[in-house]
Design a protein around this motif. Sequence first.
Motif, PDB file in Angstrom:
ATOM      1  N   PRO A  54       1.789   4.901   4.247  1.00  0.00           N
ATOM      2  CA  PRO A  54       1.411   5.606   3.017  1.00  0.00           C
ATOM      3  C   PRO A  54       0.663   4.668   2.073  1.00  0.00           C
ATOM      4  O   PRO A  54       1.042   3.507   1.894  1.00  0.00           O
ATOM      5  CB  PRO A  54       2.755   6.031   2.420  1.00  0.00           C
ATOM      6  N   SER A  55      -0.402   5.174   1.446  1.00  0.00           N
ATOM      7  CA  SER A  55      -1.254   4.326   0.612  1.00  0.00           C
ATOM      8  C   SER A  55      -0.592   3.904  -0.691  1.00  0.00           C
ATOM      9  O   SER A  55      -1.100   3.019  -1.381  1.00  0.00           O
ATOM     10  CB  SER A  55      -2.569   5.048   0.302  1.00  0.00           C
ATOM     11  N   ASP A  56       0.557   4.526  -1.045  1.00  0.00           N
ATOM     12  CA  ASP A  56       1.262   4.099  -2.254  1.00  0.00           C
ATOM     13  C   ASP A  56       2.373   3.101  -1.947  1.00  0.00           C
ATOM     14  O   ASP A  56       3.142   2.723  -2.825  1.00  0.00           O
ATOM     15  CB  ASP A  56       1.832   5.297  -3.017  1.00  0.00           C
ATOM     16  N   HIS A  57       2.454   2.650  -0.671  1.00  0.00           N
ATOM     17  CA  HIS A  57       3.470   1.663  -0.273  1.00  0.00           C
ATOM     18  C   HIS A  57       2.795   0.301  -0.310  1.00  0.00           C
ATOM     19  O   HIS A  57       1.978  -0.019   0.561  1.00  0.00           O
ATOM     20  CB  HIS A  57       3.998   1.991   1.119  1.00  0.00           C
ATOM     21  N   PRO A  58       3.095  -0.526  -1.312  1.00  0.00           N
ATOM     22  CA  PRO A  58       2.277  -1.714  -1.586  1.00  0.00           C
ATOM     23  C   PRO A  58       2.338  -2.775  -0.497  1.00  0.00           C
ATOM     24  O   PRO A  58       3.282  -2.846   0.296  1.00  0.00           O
ATOM     25  CB  PRO A  58       2.864  -2.243  -2.900  1.00  0.00           C
ATOM     26  N   GLY A 109      -1.481   0.979  -6.565  1.00  0.00           N
ATOM     27  CA  GLY A 109      -1.693   1.467  -7.916  1.00  0.00           C
ATOM     28  C   GLY A 109      -0.651   1.038  -8.923  1.00  0.00           C
ATOM     29  O   GLY A 109      -0.699   1.445 -10.080  1.00  0.00           O
ATOM     30  N   GLN A 110       0.319   0.221  -8.520  1.00  0.00           N
ATOM     31  CA  GLN A 110       1.337  -0.250  -9.458  1.00  0.00           C
ATOM     32  C   GLN A 110       0.762  -1.322 -10.388  1.00  0.00           C
ATOM     33  O   GLN A 110      -0.255  -1.948 -10.078  1.00  0.00           O
ATOM     34  CB  GLN A 110       2.524  -0.837  -8.705  1.00  0.00           C
ATOM     35  N   ASP A 111       1.470  -1.573 -11.495  1.00  0.00           N
ATOM     36  CA  ASP A 111       1.040  -2.630 -12.402  1.00  0.00           C
ATOM     37  C   ASP A 111       1.705  -3.961 -12.069  1.00  0.00           C
ATOM     38  O   ASP A 111       1.737  -4.877 -12.879  1.00  0.00           O
ATOM     39  CB  ASP A 111       1.292  -2.255 -13.863  1.00  0.00           C
ATOM     40  N   SER A 112       2.225  -4.072 -10.861  1.00  0.00           N
ATOM     41  CA  SER A 112       2.798  -5.325 -10.364  1.00  0.00           C
ATOM     42  C   SER A 112       2.164  -5.662  -9.024  1.00  0.00           C
ATOM     43  O   SER A 112       1.595  -4.803  -8.347  1.00  0.00           O
ATOM     44  CB  SER A 112       4.319  -5.217 -10.222  1.00  0.00           C
TER      45      SER A 112
END
Length: 329
Positions: A54-58, A109-112
């Motif tokens: 998944p593209s939201d899994h950093p 997309g997270q800020d970390s």
Amino acid sequence: MILDGNDPQAIATAARALRGGALLGLPTETVYGLAADAGSDAAVAQIFAAKGRPSDHPLIVHVASAEGIHHFAREVPAFAQALVDAFWPGPLTLILPRLPGAAVAATGGQDSVGLRCPAHPVAQALLRACASDNVHGVAAPSANRFGRVSPTTAAHVASEFGDGLLVLDGGPCAVGIESTIVDCTRGVPVLLRPGAITREQIQAACGIVPLSKEELPAQTPRASGTLEAHYAPNAKVRLMDAKALQTGLDLLGAEAAHIAVYARAALRTKSSRLVLRRMPDDAAATAQQLFAVLRGFDDEGVKLIWVETPPATPDWEGVRDRLNRAAAS
């Protein structure tokens, strides 16, 4: 294509491939990674597509040295700097506040951003070559299909993605399980994923007892390898104590097949068709071979893998974590 990671020409070829937006199989001391230029959203997108992730899994961004932090993080708390000083290069990932505009795709997309400086000499040579040409970080999750067993040899990577992927061969991984992940965005160290670097070592280095993510669950950042079910072979994994394992083997009898057993205890079986593998008594030795053993069991075609539950001691925490996630799949 597998290239000798000790060959300077292979390093140059691999660095050119990354600069050109290609993917690369990269050895580290933990596991092999599927690498791409962290500054290229298009290159990073190929990692997610190849892994089925998944593209939201950093993803973790790998840097050549501590100087690389400042290309991706906007601040480094004092306790995080102490961990860098103690453990980099090494199997420790730090979650830090992300610099605006840096590694957006790699961080989901997270800020970390998760940053690590690997100790493997081949990874170091590649990262230095990339940094000299303004590629300051390489996103590199484990080089396997999403959720499956991580690779610890170049051959494992080739078996996952075929000959079309360029792979640097750095030999078998020395650590064998993924890096310890510490969240440094909430004022205290929070252990998100255990690994070779233990809680006690973290505390000794920074002077603060690391919290578990369950103790500070609010706004926990997403991080690699922290899903409940992960690191799973094709066969079903079940954890049992030594007594339950022996009872199960006794009940199965002489005709039992399609089962593998990985245990520290000396077990007896009447079946010559079971696959038995001795687990080392040492946690570090078990970690180093764990994923290769699970892959080997799959190659044997077994349907079930019975594993003796590791000891409930701090040195075994990383192995327990990987086995618990494998069993949850």
